[in-house]
Scaffold this active site. Structure first.
Site, PDB file in Angstrom:
ATOM      1  N   GLY A   1       0.845  -1.197   0.000  1.00  0.00           N
ATOM      2  CA  GLY A   1       0.000   0.000   0.000  1.00  0.00           C
ATOM      3  C   GLY A   1       0.876   1.240   0.000  1.00  0.00           C
ATOM      4  O   GLY A   1       2.101   1.138   0.141  1.00  0.00           O
TER       5      GLY A   1
ATOM      6  N   SER B   1       6.018  -1.777  -1.917  1.00  0.00           N
ATOM      7  CA  SER B   1       6.037  -2.752  -3.032  1.00  0.00           C
ATOM      8  C   SER B   1       5.043  -2.356  -4.124  1.00  0.00           C
ATOM      9  O   SER B   1       4.026  -3.019  -4.307  1.00  0.00           O
ATOM     10  CB  SER B   1       5.796  -4.180  -2.533  1.00  0.00           C
ATOM     11  OG  SER B   1       4.749  -4.266  -1.593  1.00  0.00           O
TER      12      SER B   1
HETATM   13  S1  ADX Z   1       9.320   0.377  -1.771  1.00  0.00           S
HETATM   14  O1  ADX Z   1       8.542   1.167  -2.771  1.00  0.00           O
HETATM   15  O2  ADX Z   1      10.696   0.151  -2.227  1.00  0.00           O
HETATM   16  O3  ADX Z   1       8.616  -0.870  -1.403  1.00  0.00           O
HETATM   17  P1  ADX Z   1       9.716   0.841   1.034  1.00  0.00           P
HETATM   18  O4  ADX Z   1       8.497   0.270   1.662  1.00  0.00           O
HETATM   19  O5  ADX Z   1      10.975   0.047   1.074  1.00  0.00           O
HETATM   20  O6  ADX Z   1       9.357   1.303  -0.485  1.00  0.00           O
HETATM   21  O7  ADX Z   1      10.071   2.242   1.708  1.00  0.00           O
HETATM   22  C1  ADX Z   1       9.063   3.214   1.839  1.00  0.00           C
HETATM   23  C2  ADX Z   1       9.366   4.171   2.990  1.00  0.00           C
HETATM   24  O8  ADX Z   1      10.474   4.987   2.675  1.00  0.00           O
HETATM   25  C3  ADX Z   1       8.188   5.117   3.167  1.00  0.00           C
HETATM   26  O9  ADX Z   1       7.348   4.680   4.209  1.00  0.00           O
HETATM   27  C4  ADX Z   1       8.823   6.436   3.505  1.00  0.00           C
HETATM   28  O10 ADX Z   1       8.930   6.560   4.904  1.00  0.00           O
HETATM   29  C5  ADX Z   1      10.219   6.355   2.951  1.00  0.00           C
HETATM   30  N1  ADX Z   1      10.459   7.095   1.698  1.00  0.00           N
HETATM   31  C6  ADX Z   1      11.494   7.947   1.488  1.00  0.00           C
HETATM   32  N2  ADX Z   1      11.506   8.406   0.229  1.00  0.00           N
HETATM   33  C7  ADX Z   1      10.450   7.828  -0.411  1.00  0.00           C
HETATM   34  C8  ADX Z   1       9.935   7.913  -1.751  1.00  0.00           C
HETATM   35  N3  ADX Z   1      10.509   8.659  -2.676  1.00  0.00           N
HETATM   36  N4  ADX Z   1       8.841   7.177  -2.054  1.00  0.00           N
HETATM   37  C9  ADX Z   1       8.250   6.413  -1.112  1.00  0.00           C
HETATM   38  N5  ADX Z   1       8.691   6.299   0.160  1.00  0.00           N
HETATM   39  C10 ADX Z   1       9.785   6.995   0.521  1.00  0.00           C
END
Ligand code: ADX
Length: 223
Positions: A57, A131
């Site tokens: 999400g 994700s």
């Molecule tokens: S994922 O897209 O690669 O699955 P993941 O869950 O590891 O993301 O990390 C998301 C977390 O990183 C968010 O909850 C937020 O706190 C932080 N974050 C920092 N920069 C970003 C960005 N550009 N996009 C989304 N989340 C970010």
């Protein structure tokens, strides 16, 4: 002998040439080691069926809050669990990764492998990562056996996640101080057929966690 040329398909002219210094054979010379205390043994000694409960999400959707409550409830049921959280894993194993599409793909690939190892160790693994791409979530599903992957869509509309903005990141992204932010200038693909879809605008974290536990029972992952 390791020499090659590159030919343009349209003009048939040679556009490049090169020589291999060495081939990246990587895993070619690595055999699979059979381990005596296998997945079934690990699970049996823990008296449970291993699983991956994958929360996906938007940022601020409530994934980690719900996953935490689910883990507490599983702990109280005497289950052996582990919670892999995006923010935390990005401080260690994945601290070399940022937020471009390619880095997110690698982020999810690594966490899918870790989750699969933990399932091998007989654990119920809770994974809480944005994700954003369907293909990587499917790849994660394919790393474990049929029925072991439970995808939970923490379904919070962008307006609601942005209004909460618990970490102040949406405001930063809107001001242009944070690029590639999911939902703003980086895509989020909602799951096509998750095992559970939670409308967080109508449920508390406690109630959402109860739904997850109930679904795990329905699917036969919990007694
Ligand atoms: S994922 O897209 O690669 O699955 P993941 O869950 O590891 O993301 O990390 C998301 C977390 O990183 C968010 O909850 C937020 O706190 C932080 N974050 C920092 N920069 C970003 C960005 N550009 N996009 C989304 N989340 C970010």
């Amino acid at each position: 002998m390791g020499g090659f040329i590159v030919i343009d398909r349209l003009t048939n002219s040679t556009v490049g040439a090169g020589l291999l210094h060495f081939a990246l054979r990587r895993a070619d010379n690595v055999a699979w080691q059979v381990i005596e205390v296998n997945k079934e043994a690990h699970a049996r000694v823990k008296g449970q069926l291993p699983a991956v409960v994958w929360f996906t999400g938007l940022s601020g959707a409530g994934k980690s809050t719900i996953a935490n409550v689910v883990e507490r409830k599983l702990y109280e049921l005497g289950r052996h669990t582990y919670l892999l959280d995006g923010d935390n894993v990005r401080h260690g194993l994945n601290k070399d990764l940022g937020f471009t599409d390619a880095e997110r793909v690698e982020n999810i690939r690594r966490v899918a492998e870790v989750a699969s190892l933990m399932v091998d160790a007989g654990l119920i693994v809770l994974v809480s990562f944005i994700s954003p791409f369907e293909a990587e979530r499917q790849m994660a599903r394919a790393r474990v056996a049929e029925g072991e992957f439970i995808e939970v869509f923490v379904n919070t509309p962008l307006e609601v996640a942005e209004a909460r903005d618990s970490k102040g990141l949406y405001a930063k992204a809107r001001r242009g101080e944070l690029t590639n932010f999911t939902g703003i200038d980086s895509p989020y693909e909602p799951p096509e057929s998750p095992e559970l879809d939670i409308d967080t605008t109508r449920l508390s974290a406690e109630a959402a966690a109860d739904l997850v536990i109930a679904r795990l029972r329905d699917l036969g992952r919990l007694p």
